[in-house]
Design an enzyme around this catalytic site. Sequence first.
Site, short mmCIF file in Angstrom:
data_model
loop_
_atom_site.label_atom_id
_atom_site.label_comp_id
_atom_site.label_asym_id
_atom_site.label_seq_id
_atom_site.Cartn_x
_atom_site.Cartn_y
_atom_site.Cartn_z
N ASP A 87 0.82 -1.22 0.00
CA ASP A 87 0.00 0.00 0.00
C ASP A 87 0.86 1.27 0.00
O ASP A 87 0.33 2.37 0.12
CB ASP A 87 -0.95 -0.01 1.20
CG ASP A 87 -0.20 0.00 2.53
OD1 ASP A 87 1.05 -0.09 2.51
OD2 ASP A 87 -0.86 0.11 3.58
N LYS A 132 13.84 40.66 -9.95
CA LYS A 132 12.92 39.71 -10.62
C LYS A 132 11.48 39.96 -10.17
O LYS A 132 11.23 40.13 -8.97
CB LYS A 132 13.36 38.29 -10.26
CG LYS A 132 12.49 37.18 -10.77
CD LYS A 132 13.13 35.81 -10.50
CE LYS A 132 12.88 35.30 -9.10
NZ LYS A 132 13.40 33.95 -8.87
N THR A 145 12.01 25.30 -12.10
CA THR A 145 11.54 25.17 -13.49
C THR A 145 12.60 25.62 -14.49
O THR A 145 12.51 25.32 -15.67
CB THR A 145 10.31 26.07 -13.71
OG1 THR A 145 10.70 27.44 -13.52
CG2 THR A 145 9.18 25.73 -12.76
N GLY A 185 12.98 28.79 -15.14
CA GLY A 185 12.48 30.08 -15.65
C GLY A 185 13.35 31.27 -15.23
O GLY A 185 13.66 32.15 -16.03
#
Length: 356
Positions: free
Chosen positions: A60, A229, A260, A262
């Site tokens: 499980d 940023k 990511t 970015g």
Amino acid sequence: MKNILTVLGIVLTIAAVVAAPLKDKDQIVLISTSANKELSQIISKKLDVPLSGESKRHNDGEVNVNIGHVMNREVYIICPTCHTKTETGEVQIDQNLMELYLMACAARRGDAKQVTLIVPYFGYARQDRKTKVGVTISSADVAKMLEVAGINRIVMVDVHSGQTQGFFSPNVPVINLHASLVFAEYIKKQGYQDIVVVSPDAGGVERAEKLGQLLADSNIDYSLATLIKKRSAPGVVESATLIGNVRDKTAIIIDDICDTGGTLVKAAAVLKANGAKRVIVCVTHAVFSGDAYNTINNAKDIDEMIVTDTIPIMQNSATKIKILSVSDMLVEAIQHLHNSEPISIMFEAEREVARL
Ligand code: R5P
């Protein structure tokens, strides 16, 4: 005479940096969770201490750990709380965290003398404050959860925000090591001229300055720049505004995390648009969510990326991503802790060596 004194100084300093050989090695129990077996194996080999403990998963999904005999011994658990991708599958952060928690509990219930967590990447560290109604401070909550397991101390590498250290009680010392030492050594060997060290956001300026200082300690000139940023949504960088001059320079961006990709892709584009000759990226933790690895590899404005092995990475053959190991740093930390030597020696002495 001056030369003799300098040589003597170097010898004495190096003697201070290198921890004394491990005494009573059999007192150490070195355990690895499933999160980063490769790094654990390197550390085990360098320390010449075998890895023990095992974990299985029930049908499980429940994890079942067994760390063997630890009574009156020092337990070190190597356990980055990252998302692990390997050839054989993926392990989620929360699974790695639960395995670590149960191993720490097993060490405490097994009457270990001391339980030290070696957490090269501390997940959840980015959730470090209440940003709106209804959220929690996950980083603090994870810290409390680990304390409940009865740990004595914790070693991290470049934890995202310094306040994480304060989320643990004063009786659980948090040692935060810096991968900038590893990056600085690499950069020095490349022989770059006209270096500008760049922070990709305002929060990382201190980190950029630290790397610059390490270069300056070896007589390498550098200047500093930063980007401001702005995100429009989590994972989406809307704009990055440059403060500083990067024209005709080798720009070295330093960041703690690539998630990511970015932030880095945007930062590199802005630097190249402002005349940077080449863009090298140094990132401690290659989180690489989704397709980030390929995003970086295909980013035309990034010439090279240096990451560390705090998180396991599946490399492909044609890559501009180079992996440096933090294992020496962690081995030295374990040696110092085991020999009851103050770990601050590590930083101070390394800075001295860099300066000479
Ligand atoms: C943010 O404060 C961090 O230091 C990193 O810049 C950020 O986590 C990187 O995220 P991404 O790769 O998704 O842009």
